[in-house]
Design a protein around this motif. Structure first.
Motif, PDB file in Angstrom:
ATOM      1  N   MET A   1       0.830  -1.207   0.000  1.00 35.71           N
ATOM      2  CA  MET A   1       0.000   0.000   0.000  1.00 35.71           C
ATOM      3  C   MET A   1       0.876   1.275   0.000  1.00 35.71           C
ATOM      4  N   THR A   2       1.976   1.177   0.715  1.00 37.62           N
ATOM      5  CA  THR A   2       2.864   2.346   0.774  1.00 37.62           C
ATOM      6  C   THR A   2       3.422   2.671  -0.600  1.00 37.62           C
ATOM      7  N   GLU A   7       3.431   6.028  -5.505  1.00 39.79           N
ATOM      8  CA  GLU A   7       3.302   6.184  -6.956  1.00 39.79           C
ATOM      9  C   GLU A   7       2.145   7.106  -7.304  1.00 39.79           C
ATOM     10  N   THR A   8       1.054   7.021  -6.518  1.00 38.68           N
ATOM     11  CA  THR A   8      -0.104   7.901  -6.766  1.00 38.68           C
ATOM     12  C   THR A   8       0.268   9.363  -6.528  1.00 38.68           C
ATOM     13  N   THR A   9       1.004   9.605  -5.446  1.00 37.21           N
ATOM     14  CA  THR A   9       1.451  10.968  -5.159  1.00 37.21           C
ATOM     15  C   THR A   9       2.358  11.485  -6.268  1.00 37.21           C
TER      16      THR A   9
END
Length: 461
Positions: A1-2, A7-9
């Motif tokens: 999840m981290t 990657e989303t950020t």
């Protein structure tokens, strides 16, 4: 999840940068299209010439901008330099004619209109090139540049109605001219999480020719208007009156930085548009410090390292997130800077002293060489004098020997003459004369040799 969150950020950050770049390119394209429309609609009376390094006037603009840029004015924004991308020259016949007519009415002598020599050339000292940049806080301030390039600056009363000083505001400093835009964009940039660290990075500067005329310093911090200065053409404010003490700079050039207010907009002629970019190195520095593969050193944590100026202080790491340039905090930094300056001055003095010693050493070596050469020549002359003296002594001895032989020869001749019969004897007086002439000739010959030797010896001396 981290990893997914990371990657989303990163994706959101890239999208924000992409949107900013797209908006900047679109805005630049709109400006170019508007300028082309102005050229077409004016029928060529307004023309924009893009400069190149081969143009005679091109180099003067970057030199002027760089001379009025001070990195100390941007120390709170981590700006270390400026890069100029494009320079555009403005050819506006209407504004040029307007400016020349008003200026001629001021400087020409009406009593001598038929004599061109009556024009006062002292007005050239009152011509100055000043900077202007748009103020986004004004209503329609974003489009003000397109208006002034075509129709000139707004009238003083219009600026007063908009809540500003009742005059055309310009400056001889880039930081003063751009301070309103920097404040506005910096404030808006704080609301975005992924904006550029320097939101005011790109800008457009208008350089205008201005006739200052009669000018005075502003009396106080109140708004400037023509009614407060009825017989004055321009008013100026020093930097300390425009910016608070907390945000002021300690650079020497700050004393020359002023903001000018012109009451007659016809005496302000826009001539150049400079597209520039502020250069920052903070982000690149932080990225390099955070990447051990590039620097081969882990700056976040390393063995204790004594500080050169104070060995009692140990350094075991660098806070990469707060690394910056042109940043001085507290008295310790000033003390270290003073120590560094003193050491630099000592090194310069030592280097100068070493150069002086080197010059003196070279002069001493040259003097010793000249002295040795003179001694050698003197010894050589002494040897020649001794040789000549020896030859002279030998010649004198030879002369004495010859004189003795002559005396013996004379005695032998007289003895032989006495032994001869009386009929065979010659006249004694004739014999004596011939002997005297022979002796005199021999003496003169040897005397000439001696004189020649003496003359040669004097020449050697």
């Amino acid at each position: 999840m981290t990893k997914i969150r990371k990657e989303t950020t990163k994706k959101i950050k890239i999208e924000c940068y992409y949107n900013e770049a797209t908006a900047r390119i679109k805005k630049s394209a709109d400006v170019i299209v508007n300028r082309m429309l102005i050229e077409i609609e004016s029928g060529g009376n307004v023309r924009f010439e893009e400069g190149s390094p081969t143009d005679i006037w091109f180099s003067s603009c970057p030199d002027l901008v760089l001379s009025r840029f001070c990195a100390s004015d941007y120390k709170d924004h981590n700006v270390s330099g400026i890069k100029i991308h494009r320079i555009i020259r403005i050819h506006n016949r209407m504004l040029r004619t307007w400016f020349d007519d008003i200026l001629s009415s001021i400087v020409d002598d009406p009593d001598g209109e038929y004599y061109p020599c009556n024009r006062n050339t002292g007005y050239r000292k009152l011509l100055e090139y000043l900077f202007w940049m748009q103020d986004p806080q004004l209503s329609n301030g974003a489009n003000e540049q397109g208006h002034l390039l075509e129709e000139g600056f707004l009238e003083a009363q219009t600026y007063s109605d908009l809540g500003r000083d009742g005059a055309v505001s310009l400056s001889n400093s880039l930081s003063l001219a751009d301070r309103h835009r920097i404040e506005h964009l910096t404030k808006n940039g704080k609301n975005s999480d992924y904006s550029d660290s320097c939101p005011f990075r790109y800008g457009q500067l208008v350089i205008s020719k201005v006739y200052l005329g009669k000018s005075v310093k502003a009396l106080d911090d109140r708004q400037i208007s023509k009614s407060s200065y009825p017989k004055i053409d321009a008013v100026f404010k020093p930097r300390k009156m425009c910016i608070s003490i907390e945000g002021d700079t300690l650079c020497e050039c700050s004393a020359r930085q002023c903001e000018w207010y012109l009451f007659d907009n016809r005496l302000v002629l826009p001539e150049y548009v400079v597209e520039f970019e502020y250069v920052t190195k903070i982000e690149r520095l932080r990225a390099l410090l955070q990447d051990p593969e590039v620097t081969k050193i882990n700056f976040a944590s390393f063995d204790d390292l004594p500080l050169p100026l104070d060995p009692n202080i140990k350094v075991n790491g660098i806070c990469v997130e707060k690394a910056t340039l042109l940043k001085w905090r507290g008295l310790e930094a000033e003390r270290y800077q003073t120590a560094l300056d003193q050491r630099a001055n000592a090194l310069n003095s030592r280097k100068k002293l070493e150069n002086d010693i080197k010059d003196l050493r070279q002069q001493a070596e040259l003097a010793v060489f000249v002295k040795e050469d003179a001694v050698i020549q003197f010894k050589h002359v002494q040897v020649q004098m001794n040789d000549n003296q020896t030859e002279l002594d030998e010649m004198q001895a030879s002369m004495k020997d010859i004189e003795r032989k002559l005396e013996n020869y004379k005695a032998d001749v007289l003895k032989l003459q006495e032994d001869l019969p009386a009929s065979d004897r010659r006249n004694p007086e004739a014999e004596r004369d011939e002997l005297y002439i022979f002796t005199l000739f021999t003496s003169l010959s040897f005397g000439g040799v001696i004189l020649m030797l003496k003359f040669k010896t004097m020449q050697n001396l």
